[in-house]
Design an enzyme around this catalytic site. Structure first.
Site, PDB file in Angstrom:
ATOM      1  N   SER A  67       0.832  -1.195   0.000  1.00  0.00           N
ATOM      2  CA  SER A  67       0.000   0.000   0.000  1.00  0.00           C
ATOM      3  C   SER A  67       0.871   1.252   0.000  1.00  0.00           C
ATOM      4  O   SER A  67       1.888   1.324   0.685  1.00  0.00           O
ATOM      5  CB  SER A  67      -0.953  -0.002   1.195  1.00  0.00           C
ATOM      6  OG  SER A  67      -0.260  -0.240   2.405  1.00  0.00           O
ATOM      7  N   GLY A  83      -0.619   4.469   0.365  1.00  0.00           N
ATOM      8  CA  GLY A  83      -1.450   5.568   0.833  1.00  0.00           C
ATOM      9  C   GLY A  83      -2.299   6.138  -0.288  1.00  0.00           C
ATOM     10  O   GLY A  83      -2.904   5.403  -1.073  1.00  0.00           O
ATOM     11  N   ALA A  84      -2.326   7.450  -0.414  1.00  0.00           N
ATOM     12  CA  ALA A  84      -3.148   8.113  -1.428  1.00  0.00           C
ATOM     13  C   ALA A  84      -2.688   7.793  -2.845  1.00  0.00           C
ATOM     14  O   ALA A  84      -3.444   7.983  -3.808  1.00  0.00           O
ATOM     15  CB  ALA A  84      -3.122   9.624  -1.209  1.00  0.00           C
ATOM     16  N   GLY A 118      -2.133   4.839  -3.951  1.00  0.00           N
ATOM     17  CA  GLY A 118      -2.662   3.562  -4.377  1.00  0.00           C
ATOM     18  C   GLY A 118      -1.917   2.381  -3.799  1.00  0.00           C
ATOM     19  O   GLY A 118      -1.479   2.407  -2.643  1.00  0.00           O
ATOM     20  N   GLY A 171      -6.269   0.376   5.461  1.00  0.00           N
ATOM     21  CA  GLY A 171      -5.456  -0.773   5.095  1.00  0.00           C
ATOM     22  C   GLY A 171      -6.183  -2.084   5.337  1.00  0.00           C
ATOM     23  O   GLY A 171      -6.056  -3.036   4.556  1.00  0.00           O
ATOM     24  N   ASP A 172      -6.968  -2.139   6.413  1.00  0.00           N
ATOM     25  CA  ASP A 172      -7.745  -3.337   6.717  1.00  0.00           C
ATOM     26  C   ASP A 172      -8.856  -3.526   5.674  1.00  0.00           C
ATOM     27  O   ASP A 172      -9.189  -4.656   5.299  1.00  0.00           O
ATOM     28  CB  ASP A 172      -8.351  -3.240   8.114  1.00  0.00           C
ATOM     29  CG  ASP A 172      -7.302  -2.873   9.159  1.00  0.00           C
ATOM     30  OD1 ASP A 172      -6.159  -3.340   9.025  1.00  0.00           O
ATOM     31  OD2 ASP A 172      -7.622  -2.100  10.079  1.00  0.00           O
TER      32      ASP A 172
END
Length: 318
Positions: free
Chosen positions: A227, A229-230, A232, A258-259
């Site tokens: 991941s 974050g913003a 992608g 994230g979950d």
């Protein structure tokens, strides 16, 4: 990546209550006024159970809960139809206070200490988890480890569950992740920082993150999702390497995004979706969660809408 048994079990060794305070213009060292608050059962594995509940597969939560504040978790399990197979321990599950300043787009975390797991409890839980493999084909080992639990706990569980033919997903960090990847789970989801820490080298740009994710996949882990974050997430599997970039959305809380991505990956892969569909659904699920506080999945129609807005870029083969 399709298990033979339909049930999903999430294992939460360090469950938490997320106490979220909506505090516009929060300033450290000053008097701040809270306009609203919510208390929700949390911890990565608890969140995943909540997101996946009500889907095609029955969901069971196991792990440790403190007896003194277990009611918050029990209410969630009742509300979402999650089977409760958690062990109760003396004391309270940890509380994470999150101060959300929507105007400033900032979240401040204050994490309180949690339970110490007594001698023998982890061995009893391991037996319980192995027993759940009789009727469940997918296990999610997620979150940090509490005091009293060895660093290789997820590695031990992964090895035993895979020996029983179960699919295993791991979402953790630091030493627990380092031990777990050596046991070759089927799916891991580090962020870029966690991946850098795992491999012991800086990952200064996306190309280095992709290279590192390929390395992790090559060790025998079927699906690696990193991941960003913003920006992608990167998806690496036998089918290839993809970058999925979400559309812009309103952010109420980043907690649990994230979950939500883990949940979206599992929902897609367990349904037999290809890698691109998996990347779209997981990214849309995480983006849709950002508009909500607590482990509340976005409505299916919103997920479908966001899936159409996810940009997919092929980055070559694995």
């Amino acid at each position: 990546m399709t298990p033979t048994k339909p049930g999903i079990v999430t294992v939460s060794l360090n469950s938490a209550i997320d106490h979220t305070l909506d505090c516009p213009g929060f300033t450290a060292g000053a008097v701040n006024r809270v306009v609203s608050e919510t208390r929700t059962a949390g911890g990565k594995a608890i969140n995943v159970a909540a997101f996946l509940s009500g889907g095609a597969s029955p969901v069971t939560a196991t792990g440790f809960l403190g007896r003194d504040n277990a009611q918050v978790f029990e209410a969630l399990f009742r509300e979402r139809g999650i089977q409760d197979r958690c062990m109760r321990l003396p004391g309270s599950s940890r509380v994470n206070i999150k101060v959300v300043d929507r105007a400033g787009g900032a979240v401040t975390d204050l994490n309180l200490p949690g339970l110490r797991v007594p001698d023998g409890a982890m061995e009893l839980l391991t037996e319980k988890v192995e027993g759940l493999a009789d009727d469940n084909g997918c296990f999610v080992l997620a979150g940090s480890l509490p005091a009293g639990v060895p660093e290789d706990a997820y590695a031990t569980l992964t090895a035993r569950l895979r020996a029983r033919g179960a699919l295993v997903a791991v979402d953790t960090s630091g030493a627990p992740l380092r031990h777990a990847v050596a046991a070759r789970p089927d799916f891991v989801k580090p962020n870029a920082h966690e991946l850098s820490e795992l491999l012991g080298r800086p990952l200064p740009d996306r190309a280095e993150v992709v290279r590192a994710a390929r390395e992790l996949h090559a060790t025998g882990i079927a699906l690696v999702v990193v991941s960003l974050g913003a920006d992608g997430a990167i998806f690496v599997a036998r089918e290839g390497v993809l970058l999925a970039v979400p559309p812009r959305v309103e952010v109420a809380s980043t907690v649990g995004a994230g979950d939500a991505m883990v949940s979206g990956v599992l929902a897609a892969r367990l349904a037999g979706s290809d890698l691109e569909t998996c990347a779209r659904r997981a990214t849309a699920f995480a983006a849709g969660k950002l508009a909500r506080v607590g482990p509340v999945a976005p409505p299916p129609e919103r997920v479908e809408e966001l899936m159409r807005g996810v940009a997919i870029h092929s980055l070559g083969s694995a």
